[in-house]
Motif scaffolding. Structure first.
Motif, mmCIF file in Angstrom:
data_model
loop_
_atom_site.group_PDB
_atom_site.id
_atom_site.type_symbol
_atom_site.label_atom_id
_atom_site.label_comp_id
_atom_site.label_asym_id
_atom_site.label_seq_id
_atom_site.Cartn_x
_atom_site.Cartn_y
_atom_site.Cartn_z
ATOM 1 N N ILE A 2 -16.828 5.104 -15.138
ATOM 2 C CA ILE A 2 -16.921 3.695 -14.768
ATOM 3 C C ILE A 2 -16.486 3.502 -13.315
ATOM 4 N N ALA A 3 -15.395 4.183 -12.928
ATOM 5 C CA ALA A 3 -14.930 4.105 -11.547
ATOM 6 C C ALA A 3 -15.988 4.635 -10.580
ATOM 7 N N GLU A 4 -16.645 5.728 -10.954
ATOM 8 C CA GLU A 4 -17.704 6.285 -10.108
ATOM 9 C C GLU A 4 -18.853 5.300 -9.972
ATOM 10 N N ALA A 5 -19.216 4.639 -11.068
ATOM 11 C CA ALA A 5 -20.294 3.653 -11.011
ATOM 12 C C ALA A 5 -19.918 2.490 -10.107
ATOM 13 N N CYS A 6 -18.643 2.108 -10.134
ATOM 14 C CA CYS A 6 -18.179 1.025 -9.263
ATOM 15 C C CYS A 6 -18.283 1.415 -7.794
ATOM 16 N N GLU A 7 -17.979 2.659 -7.480
ATOM 17 C CA GLU A 7 -18.096 3.107 -6.090
ATOM 18 C C GLU A 7 -19.556 3.063 -5.631
ATOM 19 N N VAL A 8 -20.471 3.466 -6.500
ATOM 20 C CA VAL A 8 -21.895 3.397 -6.156
ATOM 21 C C VAL A 8 -22.307 1.944 -5.954
ATOM 22 N N SER A 9 -21.865 1.073 -6.847
ATOM 23 C CA SER A 9 -22.205 -0.347 -6.751
ATOM 24 C C SER A 9 -21.680 -0.962 -5.464
ATOM 25 N N ARG A 10 -20.432 -0.675 -5.120
ATOM 26 C CA ARG A 10 -19.847 -1.216 -3.885
ATOM 27 C C ARG A 10 -20.606 -0.712 -2.667
ATOM 28 N N ARG A 11 -20.902 0.570 -2.658
ATOM 29 C CA ARG A 11 -21.557 1.177 -1.501
ATOM 30 C C ARG A 11 -22.991 0.665 -1.324
ATOM 31 N N GLU A 12 -23.705 0.516 -2.436
ATOM 32 C CA GLU A 12 -25.119 0.142 -2.380
ATOM 33 C C GLU A 12 -25.353 -1.344 -2.619
ATOM 34 N N ARG A 13 -24.276 -2.086 -2.905
ATOM 35 C CA ARG A 13 -24.341 -3.534 -3.089
ATOM 36 C C ARG A 13 -25.364 -3.928 -4.148
ATOM 37 N N ARG A 14 -25.193 -3.343 -5.338
ATOM 38 C CA ARG A 14 -26.121 -3.655 -6.431
ATOM 39 C C ARG A 14 -25.481 -3.340 -7.769
ATOM 40 N N PRO A 15 -26.003 -3.939 -8.862
ATOM 41 C CA PRO A 15 -25.532 -3.554 -10.194
ATOM 42 C C PRO A 15 -25.926 -2.104 -10.476
ATOM 43 N N VAL A 16 -25.102 -1.411 -11.216
ATOM 44 C CA VAL A 16 -25.369 -0.011 -11.568
ATOM 45 C C VAL A 16 -25.268 0.149 -13.073
ATOM 46 N N ARG A 17 -26.325 0.656 -13.679
ATOM 47 C CA ARG A 17 -26.305 0.965 -15.104
ATOM 48 C C ARG A 17 -25.568 2.286 -15.308
ATOM 49 N N MET A 18 -24.784 2.371 -16.363
ATOM 50 C CA MET A 18 -24.034 3.606 -16.616
ATOM 51 C C MET A 18 -24.972 4.783 -16.871
ATOM 52 N N PRO A 55 0.824 -1.209 0.000
ATOM 53 C CA PRO A 55 0.000 0.000 0.000
ATOM 54 C C PRO A 55 0.861 1.264 0.000
ATOM 55 N N PRO A 56 0.372 2.340 -0.623
ATOM 56 C CA PRO A 56 1.072 3.619 -0.523
ATOM 57 C C PRO A 56 0.885 4.211 0.869
ATOM 58 N N PRO A 57 1.570 5.313 1.177
ATOM 59 C CA PRO A 57 1.428 5.925 2.499
ATOM 60 C C PRO A 57 -0.012 6.339 2.793
ATOM 61 N N ALA A 58 -0.351 6.371 4.065
ATOM 62 C CA ALA A 58 -1.708 6.720 4.480
ATOM 63 C C ALA A 58 -2.102 8.110 3.987
ATOM 64 N N ALA A 59 -1.159 9.048 3.986
ATOM 65 C CA ALA A 59 -1.469 10.404 3.534
ATOM 66 C C ALA A 59 -1.895 10.410 2.072
ATOM 67 N N TYR A 60 -1.282 9.542 1.274
ATOM 68 C CA TYR A 60 -1.676 9.444 -0.133
ATOM 69 C C TYR A 60 -3.047 8.789 -0.264
ATOM 70 N N LEU A 61 -3.260 7.709 0.475
ATOM 71 C CA LEU A 61 -4.536 7.007 0.401
ATOM 72 C C LEU A 61 -5.707 7.927 0.741
ATOM 73 N N ALA A 62 -5.489 8.821 1.691
ATOM 74 C CA ALA A 62 -6.567 9.701 2.144
ATOM 75 C C ALA A 62 -7.060 10.622 1.036
ATOM 76 N N THR A 63 -6.216 10.909 0.048
ATOM 77 C CA THR A 63 -6.607 11.823 -1.035
ATOM 78 C C THR A 63 -6.617 11.133 -2.393
ATOM 79 N N SER A 64 -6.507 9.808 -2.408
ATOM 80 C CA SER A 64 -6.380 9.083 -3.674
ATOM 81 C C SER A 64 -7.687 8.911 -4.424
ATOM 82 N N GLY A 65 -8.801 9.016 -3.714
ATOM 83 C CA GLY A 65 -10.085 8.779 -4.346
ATOM 84 C C GLY A 65 -10.546 7.338 -4.230
ATOM 85 N N GLY A 66 -9.713 6.484 -3.670
ATOM 86 C CA GLY A 66 -10.095 5.089 -3.505
ATOM 87 C C GLY A 66 -9.551 4.202 -4.602
#
Length: 216
Positions: A194-210, A35-46
């Motif tokens: 696509i990355a944003e849709a993946c974050e929604v899918s992970r958070r809401e635990r469901r498929p997400v249409r683009m 993993p990169p440093p914690a300071a980087y992770l905090a601003t990486s966007g995930g």
């Protein structure tokens, strides 16, 4: 930079030429050795926005097709910093393309064997892989399989050094007016969506249409 990598470019040419036949499956892997440093992770966007966004770009660029739906999940069972930041250290996304091709994109921050970036493309006639060489940090358990990498890749600067050089050369040609832009901002935005849709899918635990996401 992956658009300038020799292996990725050859894979794209084979897909576009029809040499693989109808493409039915794409599998990508992006694995950091630590993993990169914690300071980087905090601003990486995930993990999806910072790391797997490259895989999403490759899926579009190599296949020539758009993603219509994503289903993503992730795990933060490793270092506690990921749980503290609400991020994940390992993730998988299943992408459905507009022609029915399925793409599976996996990523992790905790691949102690080394830096591993691969893409496998399977069609009805043949299948190929980019990123598979004598430095790929993976060992076979078969009695007659290939030997483990003697000097695994350590990171993206080493692995993609020639690709970065080719990318910089293309940029110089562009600013000199000697060639077109091979990758404009719209391409980056498509991968980010696509990355944003993946974050929604992970958070809401469901498929997400683009189509659920607003245009960026």
């Amino acid at each position: 930079m992956r658009r300038f990598d020799a292996g990725c470019r050859t894979a794209r040419e084979l897909v576009r030429s029809g040499a693989l036949g109808r493409l039915h499956s794409v599998r990508t892997m992006t694995a950091d050795p630590a993993p990169p440093p914690a300071a980087y992770l905090a601003t990486s966007g995930g993990l999806y926005r910072d790391c797997l966004v490259h895989d999403f770009d490759m899926v579009r660029w190599v296949t020539g097709h758009e993603v219509t739906e994503v289903y993503a999940t992730g795990s933060a069972a490793g270092p506690p910093v990921f749980r503290e930041l609400g991020d994940v250290d390992t993730a998988v996304a299943v992408l459905t393309l507009d022609d029915g091709t399925l793409a599976t994109c996996a990523g992790t921050r905790c691949n102690g064997a080394g830096y591993d970036v691969r893409m496998e493309l399977a069609g009805e006639l043949d299948q190929v892989s980019s990123g598979l060489d004598d430095r790929t940090p993976i060992a076979s358990t078969e009695p007659h399989g290939p030997p483990p990498a003697g000097k695994p890749w350590t990171g993206f600067l080493e692995r993609f050094g020639p690709a970065y050089e080719a990318e910089l050369a293309a940029f110089v040609r562009l600013v000199r007016g000697e060639g077109p832009n091979p990758c404009d901002g719209r391409e980056a935005l498509a991968a980010l969506r696509i990355a944003e849709a993946c974050e929604v899918s992970r958070r809401e635990r469901r498929p997400v249409r683009m189509t659920e996401l607003p245009d960026l």
